[in-house]
Motif scaffolding. Structure first.
Motif, PDB file in Angstrom:
ATOM      1  N   GLY A  15       0.820  -1.221   0.000  1.00 13.70           N
ATOM      2  CA  GLY A  15       0.000   0.000   0.000  1.00 13.70           C
ATOM      3  C   GLY A  15       0.843   1.256   0.000  1.00 13.70           C
ATOM      4  N   GLU A  16       2.067   1.131  -0.567  1.00 14.69           N
ATOM      5  CA  GLU A  16       3.006   2.273  -0.565  1.00 14.69           C
ATOM      6  C   GLU A  16       2.945   2.970  -1.932  1.00 14.69           C
ATOM      7  N   PRO A  17       2.468   4.217  -1.991  1.00 10.69           N
ATOM      8  CA  PRO A  17       2.358   4.902  -3.281  1.00 10.69           C
ATOM      9  C   PRO A  17       3.726   5.061  -3.973  1.00 10.69           C
ATOM     10  N   ILE A  18       3.742   4.863  -5.278  1.00 12.36           N
ATOM     11  CA  ILE A  18       4.988   4.878  -6.057  1.00 12.36           C
ATOM     12  C   ILE A  18       5.157   6.260  -6.704  1.00 12.36           C
ATOM     13  N   ALA A  19       6.324   6.888  -6.463  1.00 15.20           N
ATOM     14  CA  ALA A  19       6.595   8.201  -7.068  1.00 15.20           C
ATOM     15  C   ALA A  19       7.488   8.017  -8.285  1.00 15.20           C
ATOM     16  N   MET A  20       7.030   8.530  -9.421  1.00  9.71           N
ATOM     17  CA  MET A  20       7.862   8.455 -10.633  1.00  9.71           C
ATOM     18  C   MET A  20       7.939   9.838 -11.276  1.00  9.71           C
ATOM     19  N   ILE A  21       9.005  10.019 -12.030  1.00  9.44           N
ATOM     20  CA  ILE A  21       9.166  11.281 -12.744  1.00  9.44           C
ATOM     21  C   ILE A  21       9.888  10.991 -14.051  1.00  9.44           C
ATOM     22  N   THR A  22       9.731  11.883 -15.024  1.00  5.72           N
ATOM     23  CA  THR A  22      10.495  11.729 -16.259  1.00  5.72           C
ATOM     24  C   THR A  22      11.882  12.344 -16.060  1.00  5.72           C
ATOM     25  N   ALA A  23      12.830  11.874 -16.872  1.00  2.28           N
ATOM     26  CA  ALA A  23      14.174  12.471 -16.901  1.00  2.28           C
ATOM     27  C   ALA A  23      14.688  12.281 -18.317  1.00  2.28           C
ATOM     28  N   TYR A  24      15.541  13.199 -18.744  1.00  5.29           N
ATOM     29  CA  TYR A  24      15.971  13.159 -20.144  1.00  5.29           C
ATOM     30  C   TYR A  24      17.484  13.265 -20.311  1.00  5.29           C
ATOM     31  N   ASP A  25      18.183  13.529 -19.210  1.00  9.50           N
ATOM     32  CA  ASP A  25      19.640  13.674 -19.312  1.00  9.50           C
ATOM     33  C   ASP A  25      20.268  13.297 -17.974  1.00  9.50           C
ATOM     34  N   ALA A  26      21.590  13.298 -17.935  1.00 11.79           N
ATOM     35  CA  ALA A  26      22.278  12.846 -16.721  1.00 11.79           C
ATOM     36  C   ALA A  26      21.998  13.778 -15.539  1.00 11.79           C
ATOM     37  N   THR A  27      21.913  15.078 -15.796  1.00  9.73           N
ATOM     38  CA  THR A  27      21.716  16.026 -14.692  1.00  9.73           C
ATOM     39  C   THR A  27      20.337  15.862 -14.055  1.00  9.73           C
ATOM     40  N   SER A  28      19.285  15.836 -14.886  1.00 10.45           N
ATOM     41  CA  SER A  28      17.939  15.701 -14.308  1.00 10.45           C
ATOM     42  C   SER A  28      17.800  14.350 -13.615  1.00 10.45           C
ATOM     43  N   ALA A  29      18.416  13.318 -14.180  1.00  7.04           N
ATOM     44  CA  ALA A  29      18.333  11.981 -13.581  1.00  7.04           C
ATOM     45  C   ALA A  29      19.038  11.957 -12.225  1.00  7.04           C
ATOM     46  N   ALA A  30      20.220  12.576 -12.161  1.00  3.38           N
ATOM     47  CA  ALA A  30      20.967  12.597 -10.893  1.00  3.38           C
ATOM     48  C   ALA A  30      20.196  13.386  -9.835  1.00  3.38           C
ATOM     49  N   LEU A  31      19.553  14.485 -10.232  1.00  4.22           N
ATOM     50  CA  LEU A  31      18.776  15.285  -9.271  1.00  4.22           C
ATOM     51  C   LEU A  31      17.592  14.472  -8.747  1.00  4.22           C
ATOM     52  N   ALA A  32      16.920  13.763  -9.636  1.00  7.10           N
ATOM     53  CA  ALA A  32      15.768  12.946  -9.210  1.00  7.10           C
ATOM     54  C   ALA A  32      16.239  11.865  -8.244  1.00  7.10           C
ATOM     55  N   GLN A  33      17.334  11.207  -8.599  1.00  7.02           N
ATOM     56  CA  GLN A  33      17.848  10.132  -7.735  1.00  7.02           C
ATOM     57  C   GLN A  33      18.259  10.688  -6.361  1.00  7.02           C
ATOM     58  N   ALA A  34      18.881  11.879  -6.390  1.00 10.08           N
ATOM     59  CA  ALA A  34      19.286  12.497  -5.113  1.00 10.08           C
ATOM     60  C   ALA A  34      18.064  12.806  -4.244  1.00 10.08           C
ATOM     61  N   ALA A  35      16.922  13.038  -4.900  1.00 14.27           N
ATOM     62  CA  ALA A  35      15.683  13.320  -4.154  1.00 14.27           C
ATOM     63  C   ALA A  35      14.989  12.034  -3.720  1.00 14.27           C
ATOM     64  N   GLY A  36      15.571  10.901  -4.069  1.00 11.82           N
ATOM     65  CA  GLY A  36      14.983   9.623  -3.652  1.00 11.82           C
ATOM     66  C   GLY A  36      13.983   9.065  -4.648  1.00 11.82           C
ATOM     67  N   VAL A 215       5.830  14.961 -15.457  1.00 13.00           N
ATOM     68  CA  VAL A 215       6.911  15.387 -16.342  1.00 13.00           C
ATOM     69  C   VAL A 215       7.805  16.369 -15.569  1.00 13.00           C
ATOM     70  N   PHE A 216       9.104  16.088 -15.557  1.00 12.62           N
ATOM     71  CA  PHE A 216      10.103  16.863 -14.821  1.00 12.62           C
ATOM     72  C   PHE A 216       9.887  18.379 -15.004  1.00 12.62           C
ATOM     73  N   HIS A 217       9.787  18.797 -16.252  1.00 11.44           N
ATOM     74  CA  HIS A 217       9.688  20.232 -16.548  1.00 11.44           C
ATOM     75  C   HIS A 217       8.392  20.845 -15.995  1.00 11.44           C
ATOM     76  N   ASP A 218       7.290  20.064 -16.032  1.00 13.68           N
ATOM     77  CA  ASP A 218       5.999  20.575 -15.548  1.00 13.68           C
ATOM     78  C   ASP A 218       6.029  20.748 -14.033  1.00 13.68           C
ATOM     79  N   LEU A 219       6.542  19.725 -13.362  1.00 10.46           N
ATOM     80  CA  LEU A 219       6.551  19.703 -11.897  1.00 10.46           C
ATOM     81  C   LEU A 219       7.388  20.855 -11.319  1.00 10.46           C
ATOM     82  N   LEU A 220       8.449  21.221 -12.056  1.00 11.89           N
ATOM     83  CA  LEU A 220       9.385  22.229 -11.548  1.00 11.89           C
ATOM     84  C   LEU A 220       9.175  23.607 -12.173  1.00 11.89           C
ATOM     85  N   GLY A 221       8.175  23.724 -13.044  1.00 17.20           N
ATOM     86  CA  GLY A 221       7.912  25.028 -13.664  1.00 17.20           C
ATOM     87  C   GLY A 221       9.037  25.499 -14.566  1.00 17.20           C
ATOM     88  N   LEU A 222       9.684  24.539 -15.258  1.00 14.90           N
ATOM     89  CA  LEU A 222      10.804  24.938 -16.124  1.00 14.90           C
ATOM     90  C   LEU A 222      10.325  25.733 -17.339  1.00 14.90           C
TER      91      LEU A 222
END
Ligand code: KIV
Length: 260
Positions: A15-36, A215-222
């Protein structure tokens, strides 16, 4: 790796909700991973948010291989799903197998995502048979934008509701490990989630899904002027970047900033 296909099944049973996000490059992927956030989708949305196109349709298999490779590199502890682009898997099962196999081999993706319902069941079975995990995607399917004339909600009629329930069942039986439900009525998303053993991941599908993807860009207001209804902004990073760049340009113009 922190997450695997097994995590999806276990998260739902806990019953643990799954958090997912899109990523398109090494920087966005590393930031997402750093956020857990360790379940990353290299979405074909990259056609719109990275390439600035009007739809996802022009995205190529080369594009997906290229971006997925950098996401895998930037987030080595994450489970990375490559989104198969329009016309890379729709013509035949053989084409689909080759395209998905190529993405996995060349980019290091751990799984692939396919838009579609019963039409893709034979391909899903063939992929699972050779060991490639698949996440489904039903409801609003951006690759069908021209057929529906837009990105509106799906599954509002009784026939549409039945079709989505049937498709979800057929895809689960074919072997998908999870399914994205995009822009469908919240009640229907709840019914689908309750009828499946595998977890549903919603975007514009309400609170009863087993997880959420954004979507990474939507969530962060890019893209400050783009505010899709299904997104809550967790940051105004686009505006922060514009402010920082303007300060930099101003200091250069006034001779205040000189790189030493
Ligand atoms: O391409 C994408 O980013 C997607 C998600 C929105 C699910 O398909």
């Amino acid at each position: 790796m922190n997450s695997t296909v097994k995590y999806f099944a276990e998260a739902k049973s806990r019953g643990e909700p799954i958090a997912m996000i899109t990523a398109y490059d090494a920087t966005s992927a590393a930031l997402a991973q750093a956020a857990g956030i360790t379940n990353l989708l290299v979405g074909d949305s990259l056609g719109m948010v990275v390439q600035g196109r009007d739809s996802t349709l022009p995205v190529t298999l080369d594009d997906i291989c290229y971006h997925t490779r950098w996401v895998v590199r930037g987030a080595p502890e994450s489970f990375v799903i490559a989104d198969m682009p329009f016309m890379s898997y729709q013509v035949s099962v053989e084409d689909g197998l080759r395209a998905c196999g190529r993405v996995v081999k060349e980019s290091g993706a751990h799984a692939v995502k396919l838009e579609g319902g019963t039409n893709i069941v034979p391909l899903v079975k063939a992929l699972v048979d050779i060991g490639i995990p698949v996440i489904g995607h039903i409801g609003m399917q951006p690759q069908s934008v021209n057929l529906y004339g837009g990105y509106g909600k799906r599954g509002k009629s009784s026939a549409g509701r039945t079709k989505l329930l049937d498709e979800a069942q057929a895809l689960e039986a074919a072997g998908i490990f999870s399914i994205v439900l995009e822009n469908i009525p919240h009640k229907l998303a709840g019914e689908i989630s309750g009828s499946l053993v595998i977890p549903t991941i919603g975007i514009g599908a309400g609170p009863e899904c087993d997880g959420q993807i954004q979507v990474f860009h939507d969530l962060l207001g890019l893209q400050p002027d783009f505010k899709p209804r299904h997104t809550r902004r967790f940051g105004e990073i686009g505006q922060a970047i514009v402010t920082a760049l303007a300060a930099y340009a101003d200091e250069v113009h006034r001779g205040k900033f000189v790189s030493k």
